[in-house]
Scaffold this motif. Structure first.
Motif, PDB file in Angstrom:
ATOM      1  N   VAL A  95      -9.916  12.926 -21.522  1.00 24.56           N
ATOM      2  CA  VAL A  95     -11.266  12.192 -21.449  1.00 24.56           C
ATOM      3  C   VAL A  95     -12.357  12.803 -22.586  1.00 24.56           C
ATOM      4  N   MET A  96     -12.679  11.879 -23.334  1.00 23.79           N
ATOM      5  CA  MET A  96     -13.592  12.584 -24.390  1.00 23.79           C
ATOM      6  C   MET A  96     -15.104  11.906 -23.978  1.00 23.79           C
ATOM      7  N   SER A  97     -16.100  12.561 -24.221  1.00 25.37           N
ATOM      8  CA  SER A  97     -17.330  12.274 -23.910  1.00 25.37           C
ATOM      9  C   SER A  97     -17.520  11.064 -24.946  1.00 25.37           C
ATOM     10  N   ASP A  98     -18.461  10.058 -24.376  1.00 25.04           N
ATOM     11  CA  ASP A  98     -19.444   9.346 -25.524  1.00 25.04           C
ATOM     12  C   ASP A  98     -20.129  10.403 -26.313  1.00 25.04           C
ATOM     13  N   TRP A  99     -20.765   9.753 -27.426  1.00 24.05           N
ATOM     14  CA  TRP A  99     -21.247  10.716 -28.575  1.00 24.05           C
ATOM     15  C   TRP A  99     -22.551  11.268 -27.884  1.00 24.05           C
ATOM     16  N   TYR A 100     -22.551  12.785 -27.422  1.00 21.88           N
ATOM     17  CA  TYR A 100     -23.764  13.365 -26.987  1.00 21.88           C
ATOM     18  C   TYR A 100     -23.702  13.012 -25.453  1.00 21.88           C
ATOM     19  N   ALA A 101     -22.826  12.558 -24.763  1.00 22.07           N
ATOM     20  CA  ALA A 101     -22.855  12.550 -23.388  1.00 22.07           C
ATOM     21  C   ALA A 101     -22.453  13.667 -22.349  1.00 22.07           C
ATOM     22  N   THR A 102     -22.296  14.890 -23.150  1.00 18.34           N
ATOM     23  CA  THR A 102     -21.817  15.750 -22.379  1.00 18.34           C
ATOM     24  C   THR A 102     -23.168  16.791 -22.047  1.00 18.34           C
ATOM     25  N   HIS A 103     -23.182  17.313 -20.901  1.00 12.52           N
ATOM     26  CA  HIS A 103     -24.299  17.818 -20.184  1.00 12.52           C
ATOM     27  C   HIS A 103     -24.185  19.214 -19.926  1.00 12.52           C
ATOM     28  N   SER A 104     -22.801  20.056 -19.858  1.00  9.87           N
ATOM     29  CA  SER A 104     -22.596  21.004 -19.714  1.00  9.87           C
ATOM     30  C   SER A 104     -21.263  21.568 -19.791  1.00  9.87           C
ATOM     31  N   THR A 105     -21.124  22.967 -20.048  1.00  7.70           N
ATOM     32  CA  THR A 105     -19.853  23.639 -20.123  1.00  7.70           C
ATOM     33  C   THR A 105     -18.813  23.324 -19.020  1.00  7.70           C
ATOM     34  N   THR A 106     -19.490  23.502 -17.682  1.00  6.00           N
ATOM     35  CA  THR A 106     -18.740  23.287 -16.645  1.00  6.00           C
ATOM     36  C   THR A 106     -18.108  21.916 -16.228  1.00  6.00           C
ATOM     37  N   SER A 107     -18.727  21.033 -17.214  1.00  9.89           N
ATOM     38  CA  SER A 107     -17.953  19.716 -17.213  1.00  9.89           C
ATOM     39  C   SER A 107     -16.567  19.616 -17.314  1.00  9.89           C
ATOM     40  N   ALA A 108     -16.048  20.617 -17.746  1.00 10.37           N
ATOM     41  CA  ALA A 108     -14.542  20.768 -17.955  1.00 10.37           C
ATOM     42  C   ALA A 108     -14.003  20.886 -16.658  1.00 10.37           C
ATOM     43  N   ASN A 109     -14.487  21.494 -15.659  1.00 10.80           N
ATOM     44  CA  ASN A 109     -14.270  21.669 -14.115  1.00 10.80           C
ATOM     45  C   ASN A 109     -13.985  20.383 -13.639  1.00 10.80           C
ATOM     46  N   SER A 110     -14.899  19.396 -13.980  1.00 13.63           N
ATOM     47  CA  SER A 110     -15.160  18.114 -13.460  1.00 13.63           C
ATOM     48  C   SER A 110     -14.244  17.026 -13.904  1.00 13.63           C
ATOM     49  N   GLY A 118     -25.606   9.489  -9.152  1.00 12.12           N
ATOM     50  CA  GLY A 118     -26.655  10.671  -9.476  1.00 12.12           C
ATOM     51  C   GLY A 118     -25.847  11.632 -10.167  1.00 12.12           C
ATOM     52  N   SER A 119     -24.581  11.589 -10.616  1.00 14.12           N
ATOM     53  CA  SER A 119     -24.032  12.664 -11.483  1.00 14.12           C
ATOM     54  C   SER A 119     -23.491  11.929 -12.691  1.00 14.12           C
ATOM     55  N   TYR A 120     -23.703  12.647 -14.094  1.00  9.65           N
ATOM     56  CA  TYR A 120     -23.304  12.109 -15.282  1.00  9.65           C
ATOM     57  C   TYR A 120     -21.892  11.924 -15.246  1.00  9.65           C
ATOM     58  N   ALA A 121     -21.650  10.764 -15.734  1.00  7.28           N
ATOM     59  CA  ALA A 121     -20.131  10.285 -15.761  1.00  7.28           C
ATOM     60  C   ALA A 121     -19.192  11.283 -16.681  1.00  7.28           C
ATOM     61  N   CYS A 122     -19.812  12.238 -17.515  1.00  6.21           N
ATOM     62  CA  CYS A 122     -18.957  13.045 -18.142  1.00  6.21           C
ATOM     63  C   CYS A 122     -19.027  14.359 -17.312  1.00  6.21           C
ATOM     64  N   GLU A 123     -19.698  14.421 -16.199  1.00  6.80           N
ATOM     65  CA  GLU A 123     -19.313  15.710 -15.265  1.00  6.80           C
ATOM     66  C   GLU A 123     -19.278  15.252 -13.997  1.00  6.80           C
ATOM     67  N   ALA A 154      -0.909   0.974 -19.509  1.00  8.08           N
ATOM     68  CA  ALA A 154      -0.533   0.684 -20.695  1.00  8.08           C
ATOM     69  C   ALA A 154      -0.204   1.864 -21.377  1.00  8.08           C
ATOM     70  N   ASN A 155      -0.404   3.029 -20.698  1.00  8.50           N
ATOM     71  CA  ASN A 155      -0.153   4.382 -21.336  1.00  8.50           C
ATOM     72  C   ASN A 155      -1.330   4.763 -22.266  1.00  8.50           C
ATOM     73  N   VAL A 156      -2.613   4.368 -22.183  1.00  9.69           N
ATOM     74  CA  VAL A 156      -3.812   4.428 -22.819  1.00  9.69           C
ATOM     75  C   VAL A 156      -3.748   6.126 -23.242  1.00  9.69           C
ATOM     76  N   ALA A 157      -3.942   6.539 -24.589  1.00 10.44           N
ATOM     77  CA  ALA A 157      -4.079   8.074 -24.712  1.00 10.44           C
ATOM     78  C   ALA A 157      -5.335   8.770 -24.290  1.00 10.44           C
ATOM     79  N   ALA A 158      -6.310   8.081 -24.365  1.00  9.88           N
ATOM     80  CA  ALA A 158      -7.662   8.659 -24.094  1.00  9.88           C
ATOM     81  C   ALA A 158      -8.732   7.710 -23.354  1.00  9.88           C
ATOM     82  N   VAL A 159      -9.557   8.305 -22.665  1.00  9.40           N
ATOM     83  CA  VAL A 159     -10.502   7.437 -21.999  1.00  9.40           C
ATOM     84  C   VAL A 159     -11.831   7.947 -22.391  1.00  9.40           C
ATOM     85  N   MET A 216     -17.650  15.242 -27.753  1.00 13.60           N
ATOM     86  CA  MET A 216     -17.948  14.545 -29.043  1.00 13.60           C
ATOM     87  C   MET A 216     -19.296  14.146 -29.147  1.00 13.60           C
ATOM     88  N   PRO A 217     -19.728  14.281 -30.448  1.00  7.23           N
ATOM     89  CA  PRO A 217     -18.986  14.644 -31.668  1.00  7.23           C
ATOM     90  C   PRO A 217     -18.746  16.112 -31.827  1.00  7.23           C
TER      91      PRO A 217
END
Ligand SMILES: *[C@@H]1O[C@H](CO)[C@@H](O)[C@H](O)[C@H]1NC(C)=O
Ligand SMILES: *[C@@H]1O[C@H](CO)[C@@H](O)[C@H](O)[C@H]1NC(C)=O
Ligand SMILES: *[C@@H]1O[C@H](CO)[C@@H](O)[C@H](O)[C@H]1NC(C)=O
Ligand SMILES: *[C@@H]1O[C@H](CO)[C@@H](O)[C@H](O)[C@H]1NC(C)=O
Ligand SMILES: *[C@@H]1O[C@H](CO)[C@@H](O)[C@H](O)[C@H]1NC(C)=O
Ligand SMILES: *[C@@H]1O[C@H](CO)[C@@H](O)[C@H](O)[C@H]1NC(C)=O
Ligand SMILES: *[C@@H]1O[C@H](CO)[C@@H](O)[C@H](O)[C@H]1NC(C)=O
Ligand SMILES: *[C@@H]1O[C@H](CO)[C@@H](O)[C@H](O)[C@H]1NC(C)=O
Ligand SMILES: *[C@@H]1O[C@H](CO)[C@@H](O)[C@H](O)[C@H]1NC(C)=O
Length: 745
Positions: free
Chosen positions: A251-266, A227-232, A213-218, A272-273
């Motif tokens: 891909v945006m994180s759920d609110w406070y679901a980011t755990h690292s800067t290198t999540s960008a590589n994953s 064993g690996s956080y869904a946002c990384e 459906a061409n969704v803009a974001a996940v 967010m927020p």
């Protein structure tokens, strides 16, 4: 108008649109070229700012990104929820996802998406944080009501239609939560451990439909996967989503679901927020700039993040004429709240969906629709209103009065909430019916004395759930059990003991166990009203009085006992990470009941009508061949157009053999050959067809190669097994009306 005539005519019903998406659609290609051009003008700091929310205490919406003057980008407003604009006023409270699923009606799913998005746009919101598409793996799961039930195919259609509706209005939709966020307990400290085949055939499917459906974001979820956080999680984000499904958005994180800067590589594109926690720092922003400077993240990755985010904005045409935000989600007293009324005429759609999602589960002796009863008793707090108003509890975190939605960030404020008692009282005047009520759930003697001697006694019972972080009658999100709340079973039994025409109405987030009283001879009818939103009472009355002939079907199984379900919420406590192995694999909900031969109270797909339908003339056209159906694993391999091409047409006739016009919901189940090692039956098609009394319609449903395939974990591609496929057309997952076999060699 057709009711009194008996004739037969044929209405061909054409296949519903099932997009066969290529790896990348032309819409994305156009959006990317604009986005790449814009990104080429940005500094590293500006690109990092695109990827970073401004922080919890800044901005008018629940999530915000900063403006970038150089490219006239005003920043993004991201706002909950999947059923209406949260944290404001002048908005509608739409039926919840679980009710849309119960309609089995793609048109209504699409129309709700359109109407919701008109309201988000009218408030100046760029990004609606929905639809929700996690499956109801465990029936107690607190937020499952936000989504489309227990079946991946039905959930996929709900996701697809909702996104098509939302994005048709220029609002970005967000497919969430990616992935395996199927319970609230320990959602930030658990690991969902899911085997590859189950992941593909169940949990990934609604996201595949979202990409189609061409969704803009996940939105990636709080939990870990393997064993690996869904946002990384490189395997889910870069592997499943961005490679296999060729997802082009961000891909945006759920609110406070980011755990690292290198999540960008994953594969994470936006945090967010924005802050790490409550105003403190950020994993992106300056930290992302530093990471580029020290080589731990490549600038090309940051370019790609910025491109994906801007491409979503261009894809929806938000670069031109998009309204500015006119409310403040965080501060009700702010002068930024312009109180813009965005409801339009959505109340009538909400009432239509409410009626279409109402499921008639029992109707002994055709006691419904009501025929001018002389007296009605209305019993139970669920028939009334919250005396403090429908929005009295924060994010709907209480169960007082009629239940129109669950609690948490998946809620919205009601403009009003029509109580069943008020609608019944109003409607009863036309027939001169006398209505008496007792709205206490615990005063059983008052309930009995009001019910005694009345033509009909309605008993309203409820069961609520929602997001983690709230405590509602001892439940922290997931339900503690599947019983009716407030002693509902005792209330039903007290009324049924004195009234031989007791009709039970359930407003609940999912299944409740009805075994205590469902066989009681005085319980003549059972209605599942679900979470119908602001028009609750009116939608119910439309069904009770036959204005709408009921056509809702169960999007989950109602078991005789909670123990019969294959998976439960794991509410145990772990000092480290709670491991949640999905040991039931492919066998969730009806797939398990069928395989283990367990008889439920009411099966998936079940629902009654005031008329009767006969099925005939099953015809199967097409001869697929066995073997691999998708290219070798790679970019877009699971979106390959040949994989999603229809290769089998299943058609049949449905005749309305009863006295009233109505909708029937034919369901197509596939029974794969034993070599597939699949559950006995899999939903692969459905429709919701109107049939005038006496008339017949021809229904055609297509099956694609994908629909016939299983995920081959060794070859990492879709494959059609050889053997005899049962083609089962039913009025539910167990009510087989027509069947045949398709031999695949
Ligand atoms: C704006 O973009 C141009 C390139 O088109 C660049 O030269 C300039 O430095 C940018 N200005 C700012 C303030 O970033
Ligand atoms: C869906 O619901 C609407 C409204 O009740 C009805 O008109 C339509 O026939 C239903 N079915 C489909 C496939 O649209
Ligand atoms: C998770 O682990 C299971 C078991 O090893 C494996 O089959 C599956 O592919 C893994 N999932 C992901 C997303 O890596
Ligand atoms: C991440 O996933 C991609 C796509 O599957 C893969 O090519 C890459 O090797 C993975 N990277 C790591 C570090 O595992
Ligand atoms: C950066 O890009 C180079 C060249 O493509 C690659 O070898 C390296 O692994 C990348 N570094 C990171 C952190 O992704
Ligand atoms: C009451 O019922 C009448 C017709 O039966 C209807 O026109 C009116 O809108 C109803 N009022 C409310 C408040 O539901
Ligand atoms: C059913 O209701 C009647 C009153 O209408 C009552 O006399 C009878 O005992 C009830 N039956 C049961 C099994 O409770
Ligand atoms: C309930 O009992 C009354 C009085 O015996 C009878 O007239 C009526 O038909 C019964 N209703 C039902 C639904 O059995
Ligand atoms: C299925 O029906 C469609 C529409 O009538 C037709 O174009 C297509 O060729 C049919 N496919 C098969 C396999 O019969």
């Amino acid at each position: 108008m057709f009711a009194s005539r008996l004739f037969v005519f044929l209405i061909p019903i054409f296949l519903c649109e099932r997009t066969s998406a290529q790896g990348v659609s032309p819409e994305w290609t156009a959006a990317y070229s604009k986005a790449e051009q814009a990104v080429s003008q940005l500094s590293l700091q500006e690109k990092a700012s695109l990827a970073t929310g401004v922080g919890d205490f800044t901005g008018q919406c629940i999530g915000n990104t900063a403006a970038i003057a150089n490219i006239t980008f005003p920043g993004l407003c991201l706002e909950d929820s999947a059923l209406g604009v949260r944290d404001t006023d002048g908005n509608s409270a739409f039926p919840a996802g679980i009710n849309l699923a119960a309609t089995f009606n793609r048109t209504l799913m699409r129309q709700r998406g359109i109407a919701m998005a008109q309201e988000f746009r009218g408030k100046g919101v760029n990004v609606q944080l929905g639809p929700y598409m996690n499956l109801m793996r465990a029936p107690e799961s607190g937020r499952a009501w936000e989504g489309f039930g227990a079946d991946p195919f039905l959930s996929g259609e709900g996701a697809y239609e909702t996104i098509m509706g939302i994005q048709s209005q220029g609002v970005q939709a967000v497919a969430k939560h990616f992935i395996n966020n199927e319970q609230e307990h320990s959602r930030m400290t658990s690991s969902s451990n899911v085997d590859d085949r189950t992941e593909h055939e169940l949990y990934l499917h609604p996201f595949l439909r979202s990409v189609q459906a061409n969704v803009a974001a996940v939105m990636c979820s709080y939990n870990q996967v393997n064993g690996s956080y869904a946002c990384e999680n490189n395997a889910t984000l870069n592997g499943l989503l961005k490679t296999e499904l060729a997802f082009q958005g961000y891909v945006m994180s759920d609110w406070y679901a980011t755990h690292s800067t290198t999540s960008a590589n994953s594969g994470l594109d936006m945090t967010m927020p924005g802050d790490i926690f409550l105003g403190i720092g950020s994993y992106f922003g300056d930290a992302l700039v530093d990471a580029v400077n020290d080589g731990s993240v490549n600038e090309s990755r940051v370019d790609n993040m910025a491109t994906r985010i801007l491409a979503g904005w261009y894809l929806l045409g938000q670069d031109s004429g998009y309204p500015p935000v006119n409310f403040n989600a965080k501060d009700p007293l702010s002068s930024e709240n312009r109180h813009v009324n965005v409801q339009g005429d959505h109340a009538s759609l909400i009432r239509t969906i409410g009626a279409a999602s109402t499921i008639l589960l029992k109707n002994q002796g055709g006691i419904l629709p009501l025929n001018k009863p002389s007296s009605i008793a209305v019993i139970g707090s669920g028939a009334g209103s919250n005396p403090l108003g429908p929005n009295a509890c924060l994010d709907r975190s209480c169960d007082i009065g009629v239940l129109g939605m669950g609690w948490g960030s998946g809620s919205a404020n009601y403009p009003y909430l029509i109580a069943p008692l008020d609608s019944i009282t109003n409607r009863s005047q036309a027939d001169g019916t006398k209505v008496s009520s007792s709205l206490s759930d615990t005063d059983l003697s008052e309930a009995a004395s009001v019910a005694q001697g009345k033509d009909v006694a309605f008993v309203f019972i409820t069961a609520d759930s929602g997001e983690d972080g709230y405590l509602v009658e001892g439940n922290t999100g997931d339900r503690n059990d599947l019983q009716a709340w407030h002693g509902g079973d005792a209330l039903v039994e007290a009324v049924a003991a004195v009234n031989n025409n007791t009709i039970v109405v359930v407003n609940a987030v999912g299944p409740i166990i009805v075994n205590a009283w469902i066989e009681h001879p005085n319980v003549t009818a059972l209605i599942w009203s679900g979470l119908p939103g602001q028009e609750a009472g009116n939608a119910l009355v439309d069904v009770l009085y036959g204005v709408h002939n009921p056509s809702g079907r169960l999007p989950f199984t109602i078991a005789k006992s909670e123990e019969d379900y294959p998976a439960k919420v794991d509410a145990s406590f772990s000092l480290t990470i709670l491991e949640i192995p999905y040991t039931e694999g492919l066998f969730i909900d009806y797939r398990h009941f069928d395989a283990a031969n367990i008889t439920p109270s009411f099966e998936f797909g079940f629902g009654l009508s005031y008329t009767t339908f006969e099925y005939s003339g099953l015809d199967i056209a097409g001869q697929p061949i066995s073997g691999p159906t998708s290219p070798p694993y790679g970019f877009g391999s699971s979106l390959d157009s040949s994989l999603h091409e229809n290769v089998v047409n299943v058609s049949f006739s449905i005749q309305n053999t009863g006295p009233l016009p109505g909708h029937e919901v034919p369901q197509l189940y596939l029974a794969p050959p034993p070599s597939a090692d699949s559950p006995p039956r899999l939903l692969k098609g459905f429709d919701c067809v109107f049939v005038p009394a006496g008339a017949s319609v021809v229904v055609t449903m297509g099956l694609s190669r994908y629909d016939l395939s299983i995920w081959n974990v060794v070859e990492q591609r879709w494959t059609i097994p050889s053997g005899d496929f049962g083609i089962v057309v039913g009025a539910s997952s167990r009510d087989v009306r027509l069947s045949s076999e398709l031999t695949v060699v």
